[in-house]
Design an enzyme around this catalytic site. Sequence first.
Site, PDB file in Angstrom:
ATOM      1  N   GLU A   1      45.873  36.387  23.631  1.00  0.00           N
ATOM      2  CA  GLU A   1      44.775  37.265  24.255  1.00  0.00           C
ATOM      3  C   GLU A   1      45.499  38.388  24.924  1.00  0.00           C
ATOM      4  OE1 GLU A   1      41.804  36.579  23.700  1.00  0.00           O
ATOM      5  OE2 GLU A   1      41.740  34.637  23.017  1.00  0.00           O
TER       6      GLU A   1
ATOM      7  N   CYS B   1      41.008  41.621  32.128  1.00  0.00           N
ATOM      8  CA  CYS B   1      41.194  42.059  30.737  1.00  0.00           C
ATOM      9  C   CYS B   1      39.899  42.671  30.186  1.00  0.00           C
ATOM     10  CB  CYS B   1      41.734  40.901  29.779  1.00  0.00           C
ATOM     11  SG  CYS B   1      40.843  39.654  29.864  1.00  0.00           S
TER      12      CYS B   1
ATOM     13  N   ASN C   1      47.073  37.779  36.467  1.00  0.00           N
ATOM     14  CA  ASN C   1      45.797  37.842  37.163  1.00  0.00           C
ATOM     15  C   ASN C   1      44.767  36.601  37.348  1.00  0.00           C
ATOM     16  OD1 ASN C   1      45.350  37.839  34.241  1.00  0.00           O
ATOM     17  ND2 ASN C   1      43.575  39.470  34.450  1.00  0.00           N
TER      18      ASN C   1
HETATM   19  P1  NAP Z   1      52.507  40.821  30.734  1.00  0.00           P
HETATM   20  O1  NAP Z   1      53.390  41.554  31.522  1.00  0.00           O
HETATM   21  O2  NAP Z   1      52.408  40.951  29.338  1.00  0.00           O
HETATM   22  O3  NAP Z   1      53.074  39.360  31.083  1.00  0.00           O
HETATM   23  C1  NAP Z   1      52.232  38.138  30.515  1.00  0.00           C
HETATM   24  C2  NAP Z   1      53.115  36.871  30.725  1.00  0.00           C
HETATM   25  O4  NAP Z   1      54.285  37.313  29.416  1.00  0.00           O
HETATM   26  C3  NAP Z   1      53.945  36.667  31.743  1.00  0.00           C
HETATM   27  O5  NAP Z   1      54.109  35.565  32.042  1.00  0.00           O
HETATM   28  C4  NAP Z   1      55.295  37.620  31.629  1.00  0.00           C
HETATM   29  O6  NAP Z   1      56.493  37.172  32.311  1.00  0.00           O
HETATM   30  C5  NAP Z   1      55.689  36.979  30.073  1.00  0.00           C
HETATM   31  N1  NAP Z   1      56.554  37.799  29.462  1.00  0.00           N
HETATM   32  C6  NAP Z   1      56.987  38.999  29.725  1.00  0.00           C
HETATM   33  N2  NAP Z   1      57.968  39.348  28.892  1.00  0.00           N
HETATM   34  C7  NAP Z   1      58.064  38.185  27.957  1.00  0.00           C
HETATM   35  C8  NAP Z   1      58.669  38.187  26.911  1.00  0.00           C
HETATM   36  N3  NAP Z   1      59.608  39.048  26.389  1.00  0.00           N
HETATM   37  N4  NAP Z   1      58.736  37.008  25.954  1.00  0.00           N
HETATM   38  C9  NAP Z   1      57.758  36.036  26.450  1.00  0.00           C
HETATM   39  N5  NAP Z   1      56.989  36.271  27.405  1.00  0.00           N
HETATM   40  C10 NAP Z   1      57.022  37.237  28.377  1.00  0.00           C
HETATM   41  O7  NAP Z   1      50.938  40.775  31.147  1.00  0.00           O
HETATM   42  P2  NAP Z   1      50.527  40.707  33.008  1.00  0.00           P
HETATM   43  O8  NAP Z   1      50.928  41.696  33.580  1.00  0.00           O
HETATM   44  O9  NAP Z   1      50.943  39.489  33.401  1.00  0.00           O
HETATM   45  O10 NAP Z   1      48.948  40.622  32.628  1.00  0.00           O
HETATM   46  C11 NAP Z   1      48.193  41.940  32.235  1.00  0.00           C
HETATM   47  C12 NAP Z   1      48.001  42.126  31.252  1.00  0.00           C
HETATM   48  O11 NAP Z   1      47.498  41.002  30.352  1.00  0.00           O
HETATM   49  C13 NAP Z   1      46.991  43.114  30.910  1.00  0.00           C
HETATM   50  O12 NAP Z   1      47.154  43.893  29.594  1.00  0.00           O
HETATM   51  C14 NAP Z   1      45.407  42.338  30.492  1.00  0.00           C
HETATM   52  O13 NAP Z   1      44.634  42.949  29.687  1.00  0.00           O
HETATM   53  C15 NAP Z   1      46.214  41.135  29.792  1.00  0.00           C
HETATM   54  N6  NAP Z   1      45.398  40.258  30.024  1.00  0.00           N
HETATM   55  C16 NAP Z   1      44.412  39.731  28.911  1.00  0.00           C
HETATM   56  C17 NAP Z   1      43.677  38.514  28.943  1.00  0.00           C
HETATM   57  C18 NAP Z   1      42.928  38.249  27.844  1.00  0.00           C
HETATM   58  O14 NAP Z   1      42.365  36.922  27.916  1.00  0.00           O
HETATM   59  N7  NAP Z   1      42.955  38.993  26.861  1.00  0.00           N
HETATM   60  C19 NAP Z   1      43.329  37.983  30.081  1.00  0.00           C
HETATM   61  C20 NAP Z   1      44.297  38.378  31.176  1.00  0.00           C
HETATM   62  C21 NAP Z   1      45.162  39.469  31.188  1.00  0.00           C
HETATM   63  P3  NAP Z   1      56.836  38.047  33.656  1.00  0.00           P
HETATM   64  O15 NAP Z   1      55.295  38.087  34.729  1.00  0.00           O
HETATM   65  O16 NAP Z   1      57.922  37.271  34.337  1.00  0.00           O
HETATM   66  O17 NAP Z   1      57.098  39.294  33.027  1.00  0.00           O
HETATM   67  O1  G3P Z   2      41.322  38.953  32.355  1.00  0.00           O
HETATM   68  C1  G3P Z   2      41.068  37.560  32.351  1.00  0.00           C
HETATM   69  C2  G3P Z   2      39.932  37.013  31.937  1.00  0.00           C
HETATM   70  O2  G3P Z   2      40.284  35.788  31.840  1.00  0.00           O
HETATM   71  C3  G3P Z   2      38.871  37.379  32.865  1.00  0.00           C
HETATM   72  O3  G3P Z   2      37.904  36.337  32.951  1.00  0.00           O
HETATM   73  O4  G3P Z   2      35.669  35.553  33.182  1.00  0.00           O
HETATM   74  O5  G3P Z   2      36.437  37.068  34.938  1.00  0.00           O
HETATM   75  O6  G3P Z   2      36.112  37.835  32.587  1.00  0.00           O
HETATM   76  P1  G3P Z   2      36.303  36.806  33.461  1.00  0.00           P
END
Ligand code: NAP
Ligand code: G3P
Length: 471
Positions: free
Chosen positions: A246, A280, A150
């Site tokens: 995160e 997130c 994202n």
């Molecule tokens: P995701 O499906 O967990 O993927 C995150 C990253 O991990 C991607 O680069 C993914 O690659 C990789 N990945 C997948 N399987 C893996 C494995 N077995 N080992 C290592 N890496 C692996 O998350 P997303 O859909 O990209 O993002 C959405 C999620 O992220 C939501 O839950 C959101 O809340 C969270 N998020 C949190 C924050 C924060 O700062 N707290 C910020 C942004 C998003 P692929 O895409 O190739 O599968």
């Molecule tokens: O979910 C990703 C996080 O980095 C969102 O950033 O500043 O838009 O809350 P912000």
Amino acid sequence: MEFKSVINGKKIDNNQWLEIINPTNFKIAGRVTALDAKSIESAFKSARNSQESWEETKLLDRIVILKNFRDLIETNIEKISEIMMLEIAKGLKDCRNEVLRTLELIDYTFEEAKRLNPLALTGEELGVENKIGVFSRVAKGVVLAISPFNYPVNLALAKIFPALVTGNTVVFKPATAGSLVGAFIGELSIEAKLPNGIFNVVTGRGREIGDLISTNKEIDFISFTGSVGIGNHLKQIASTKDMVLELGGKDPAIVLDDENLDFYANEIVNGAFGYSGQRCTAIKRVLTTDKVADQLVPIILRKVQALSMGEPKDDAFITPLIDEKSALFVKGLIDDAKGKKALILHGGALVKNRLQPTLVDNVDTTMRLAWEEPFGPVLPIIRLRSNDEIIKVANETDFGLQASVFGRDILAAIKVAKKLKCGTVNINGKSQRGPDSFPFSGIKDSGMGVQGVREALLSMTRYKGIVLNYN
Ligand code: NAP
Ligand code: G3P
């Protein structure tokens, strides 16, 4: 569009490709290299082999080299924004703003890196004499940076630049949706003439190469941003590795009074529906009393009804979700609530991955929507009887990223904020990670460790002490 992985300063073409789908039209937006195990191993070997000389490079010289890289990112802002829009269906203006925000983060990182001053101690505080100890921050070594779809620029470079400027070397894995821009940035690093091996971009599906990259023996630190599921999986398979995670969130907006309802509603709607809720830190539930809700909900409703829905190129507020599977998950939460007598005040209709902004009233704690992270354009209103009950429900979640508390009485808001179990509470403002200089952390299923500029620099370095003994 076609971009290749970057290993040891060279583009890698193994004739294996990963096609990236444009969520707006389901056409192929482009393709990136799908790396195999041998190439992945060579990426980590390159990072290891180049790390010592990179760390020996003076800080100010590292900054000069990295600034070339930073400037190329700025020069290519339009191309980067266009690629982002095509691969994650984020509005073009939001894409450009993400790049601008990240350039500021990088500049601030360079400045903060100069202030990782050593700690000097003499031991006199414990009665020790004849010692001078200097404890400097030194690189941990090889950093694996993994970013989510994202914020494919901000959440990647917020790891990569702190790692590089402190003398670490990096293996970077972008999300599949985000790989085009990640690999393009990798190619810019070659143009910027970064020393070979200090920055490597490995592309491929996480489910295929994720475990391989996460368990590589060369890794000294993992910086991961993504879902709870993958984050917890990393904790298992890479349990011996130092890491910052995160993860997800279920940020509540707690509304204490009806003193400034239009402002509260603005913050809540922007916080809940920005980038179609795929943040997130999105507001993912409103917790308030009936008295306030009876006045607040109609105002929120009018604002939700006014949200534009359409194409990223036209900067529509609500754009297609990242893929149909994710959209169906969000719809499932809405249908579960509806089946348990929640009231769909607006939206709920889904066509492929285009979900209307959805406002759901009378959500109660028996419904999945009250607890699960949708990562889509839906906002549940949960009506409770008292502030005590509001705090109880706010804290019962498995998440603990951020929260918002709205109210005229700041002291009352602070009292509530102090009882909330999460990383950060925003009083009279929507939850958000920015500004990027702020420490950013989550507890429980929302993460482990702290992001932010100074915190990223500290998490990617360790103390190295030199103690001089004299008589
Ligand atoms: P995701 O499906 O967990 O993927 C995150 C990253 O991990 C991607 O680069 C993914 O690659 C990789 N990945 C997948 N399987 C893996 C494995 N077995 N080992 C290592 N890496 C692996 O998350 P997303 O859909 O990209 O993002 C959405 C999620 O992220 C939501 O839950 C959101 O809340 C969270 N998020 C949190 C924050 C924060 O700062 N707290 C910020 C942004 C998003 P692929 O895409 O190739 O599968
Ligand atoms: O979910 C990703 C996080 O980095 C969102 O950033 O500043 O838009 O809350 P912000």
